[in-house]
Scaffold this motif. Sequence first.
Motif, mmCIF file in Angstrom:
data_model
loop_
_atom_site.group_PDB
_atom_site.id
_atom_site.type_symbol
_atom_site.label_atom_id
_atom_site.label_comp_id
_atom_site.label_asym_id
_atom_site.label_seq_id
_atom_site.Cartn_x
_atom_site.Cartn_y
_atom_site.Cartn_z
ATOM 1 N N THR B 24 0.783 -1.009 -0.612
ATOM 2 C CA THR B 24 -0.354 -0.164 -0.232
ATOM 3 C C THR B 24 1.033 1.545 0.147
ATOM 4 N N THR B 25 2.079 1.230 0.328
ATOM 5 C CA THR B 25 2.796 2.455 0.235
ATOM 6 C C THR B 25 4.085 2.109 -0.409
ATOM 7 N N GLY B 26 4.644 3.380 -0.791
ATOM 8 C CA GLY B 26 5.720 3.670 -1.681
ATOM 9 C C GLY B 26 5.608 2.664 -3.263
ATOM 10 N N GLY B 29 3.300 0.689 -3.820
ATOM 11 C CA GLY B 29 1.744 0.712 -3.666
ATOM 12 C C GLY B 29 1.251 1.322 -4.302
ATOM 13 N N PHE B 30 2.142 2.582 -4.870
ATOM 14 C CA PHE B 30 1.695 3.999 -5.693
ATOM 15 C C PHE B 30 1.402 3.062 -7.422
ATOM 16 N N VAL B 31 1.845 2.608 -7.777
ATOM 17 C CA VAL B 31 1.388 1.614 -9.118
ATOM 18 C C VAL B 31 -0.155 1.044 -9.121
ATOM 19 N N LEU B 35 -2.186 3.855 -10.960
ATOM 20 C CA LEU B 35 -2.389 3.673 -11.942
ATOM 21 C C LEU B 35 -2.619 1.904 -12.700
ATOM 22 N N LEU B 36 -2.871 0.810 -11.701
ATOM 23 C CA LEU B 36 -3.192 0.142 -12.800
ATOM 24 C C LEU B 36 -4.412 -0.292 -11.345
ATOM 25 N N ASN B 37 -5.205 0.504 -10.662
ATOM 26 C CA ASN B 37 -6.212 -0.387 -10.110
ATOM 27 C C ASN B 37 -7.819 -0.608 -10.774
#
Lengths: 246, 507
Positions: B24-26, B29-31, B35-37
Motif C-alpha cells: 500500500t505504500t511506496g 503501492g503507488f503503481v 496506475l493499475l487499479n
Amino acid sequence: MAENSIVSISHLNKWYGDFHVLRDIDLAVGKGERIVICGPSGSGKSTLIRCINALEEFQEGEIVVDGIDLGPNLRRVDEVRRDVGMVFQSFNLFPHLTVLENCTLAPIWVRNIPQKDAEATAMKYLERVKIPHQASKYPGQMSGGQQQRVAIARALSMNPKVMLFDEPTSALDPEMVKEVLDTMVDLAKDGMTMLVVTHEMGFAREVSNRVVFMDAGQIIESNTPQEFFANPQHARTKLFLSQILR
Amino acid sequence: MTDVAMTNFVRKDLVAERPAPVKTTGFVGFVRTRLLNSPTNILLTILGALLIWFTVVPALRFLLVDAVWHGSDRNACLEQNAGHAVGACWPYISAKFDQLIYGFYPQAERWRVNLTFLLGALLLLPLLIPRLPAKSLNASLFFLAFPVVAFFLLRGGGLSGFGVSWTANLLSGLADSFAGAGDALIRAGASSTAIGPLLWGFGKIFALIGQAVSLVAWPLTSLRDATQASKQPVWADLAVTAAVVSALVFYLWGGLRSGWRPLISSLVTFAGIAIVIALMGLDRGGLPAVDTRLWGGLLVTLVISVVGIVASMPIGIALALGRRSTIPLIRIFSIAFIEFWRGVPLITVLFFATYMLPLFLPGNFTVDGLVRALIGTALFAGAYQAEVVRGGLQAIPRGQGEAASALGLSWWKTTFLIVLPQALRHVIPGLVNSFIALFKDTSLVSIVALFDLLGSMRASFSDPNWATPTTLFTGFAFTGMIYFAFCFGMSRYSLFVENRLNAHRRT
C-alpha cells in the motif's frame, strides 16, 4: 432633552425610488442614553440607524450628530463618521488584516495616531471584549461571537461618542449571542451612548433607557422599557410583543 | 472487536509499531493504487506511457543525443560530416548568442546592457523575497529610480537642464500654442463672414490665455535663463529644483510640526539624483547615445514586457475603478477605452502606433519607435488588466466598503487599504495570466521592425553560413526554452505569492 442630545433627528423622510421607507421620524438621543429600536422586518429600523452615519442618504429632514448638521447633501459626513461607531449584523471585519490591524487601521489612517499608540488603544479595547490573546489572528480563524466582539473593539478604537448596533446578534449561534450581549451590557454600564437595533428583548428590558417600536417606516411607540413591555399602548405594538414574547 | 465485547479488559503487552504492508505504500503501492487499479486506469496508463515515449524521447534525442555541440560553421551540422542523423545544431546558437541577447547593440557598449540587467536583477530579487527588509525603499528604487537609470544607461545621452527648465519649457510651449491658436482663429475670423465674429472672439480669448500663461511662467522662464547662463546649468537647475520642491514638501506636510521627515526624504531623493547625474556624467553629455533601432534580442523583449507589465497595472486599476465609478463621464470614458483597446488586435495597435501616429502629430514632434510600441503595448495590456481587476472588485462584498466608510475612511483610503488589497489577491491568477500573455505577445513587435528575441532569431536564419536542415528547429527550440523559463518562473512565483497573501483564508 433636546439641548443636550447628541443625536437629534427631525422630520426625516426617505424614499427608495417610489417606496417611502422612513416617514417623518423624530428622535432625540441624549448623552449616555441607550435606545433599543425594534420592530418587524422591513420596518426601516436598519435604514434609520444607517442614516445616522450617512451610509444611507435621505431626501428630507435633518440629522444633527454632536452639533454637526448632516444635511441631505452629506457634506460633513466624514466628521460625523469619525465620532459614530457602527457594528454590523455580518461583522464586516477586514479579512485580509489581523484582528489588531483591523482595530488600528482607522485610528492610524483617519485620526493620524502613531502606530504604537493606536496599538496600545486597540489592545485596551480587545482586552475589554476579552480577546487580547487573539490579536494576531485573522478574522476567518475566529468564531462568529469572537468576530462580533472584535468588530465592537474596532468601532471603540476610534473613541466614538455614539455606538450604532445593527442587529449585532442576528447572525450568531444561540450560545454566542450571550458573549456579545455581555460585551454590550458592559459598554452600557460605562455610559456609552448606544442605539441598538435588536430583537433581544431581554437586553432591551435590562439595559435600555427607552424602547422605540417601528413599523412601516414610522415610529409607532416609544417608552421606557418597563412601560413598553408591561403596558403597550398601540394595537400594532401589542401584536408584535405577543408574537415575540411567547 | 474483543476490546468492545469484553466488559473488563486490561492490556498486558503493548502492540509494537510495524511498517505498513509493502503493497500500500511506496512505489509499488503507488503503481497498484493509482496506475493499475482498474481496467480503465490500466488503459490510460498504457496510453500515457506511449505518449511520453513518442514525445519526450524524440525531443531528448533531438536536443541532446543527436545534437552537434562543436563546430564553427554549417559543415559541422551536416549529416555527411557528423556521421549520424543530426539533431539540434548548438554551435549555431553559440555563434548567434550575442545577437539573440543584444540585437545590433554596438559591441563596445554591451557592458551597459549587462549592467542594466544586473542592476534590475539586484533590485528585483530582494523585492521578490518577502523576508528581506526595507521593501518600500527597494520598491521605490526599482519602480522609480531604476527606469531612469536604465534609460540613460541603455540609450545614453545627457541632460541640459532639470526641473526648472522642463517646467518652464512646458509652460512656454503651452503659452506659444495658445497664442498660435488664437492668432489662427483671429485670421480665420477676419476672412470668413458668417461666423467671423465668433471665431474672432475665441481667437482673442485664446490669445489672452496664452498671454496669461506666459505671464505666470515668467518667473520660471527667467529662472531657467539664469540657470542656463551659469557655468554648470544642470547643477544650478538641480539645486534650484531641489530647494523649491523640498520647501514645498516641507510646507505641504505640515511645516515645523510634522514636515521634517518628508523634508529629509525629499533632500535624500535629490541627493540620490545628484549622485546618479555625477556618476553617469549626465551633465557632461552622458554615455554615447545608442539609437533604439539598434536594440534587439532579449533586451527588447525584456524592456517591452517589463515596461508593459509594470505600466499596465496602474492603468488597469485606474480603468477598473473608473468603470465602477458613479460619475458618468469617468465611467463612460473607462468603458469606451477598455472596449476600444480590447476590441482591436495588438498587431493593429502596434502598426497604428508606429506608422500612422506620426501622420497625425505635428511635424517637428517625433516619438521614438520603441517608445511608441511601449505605449501601445502598455495601454493594450492595461485594458485587459482592467477587466481582470474589475472581476476582483466585484467579488468584494458591499459590507467591506460600508464598514470602512463607517470608520470614517475616505473613498481613496477605503479603496486602497480595504477593497483593492482584497480584490487583487482574488485575481492573482488572472493577473499573472495576462502578464504571461503579454510577455509572449511582445514577439508581435517584429512586425513593426523591432527585433525582439524571436525577431532576432528569425533574422539570423537568413545567414547562409548556418543554413542547415535543423537550424530552424534549433532556433525555435532555444527561444522556446527562454520564453518558457521566464513564463514558468512567473507562474511559480505567482503561486508562491498567492499562498503567502491568502494566509487569512487558511483556517
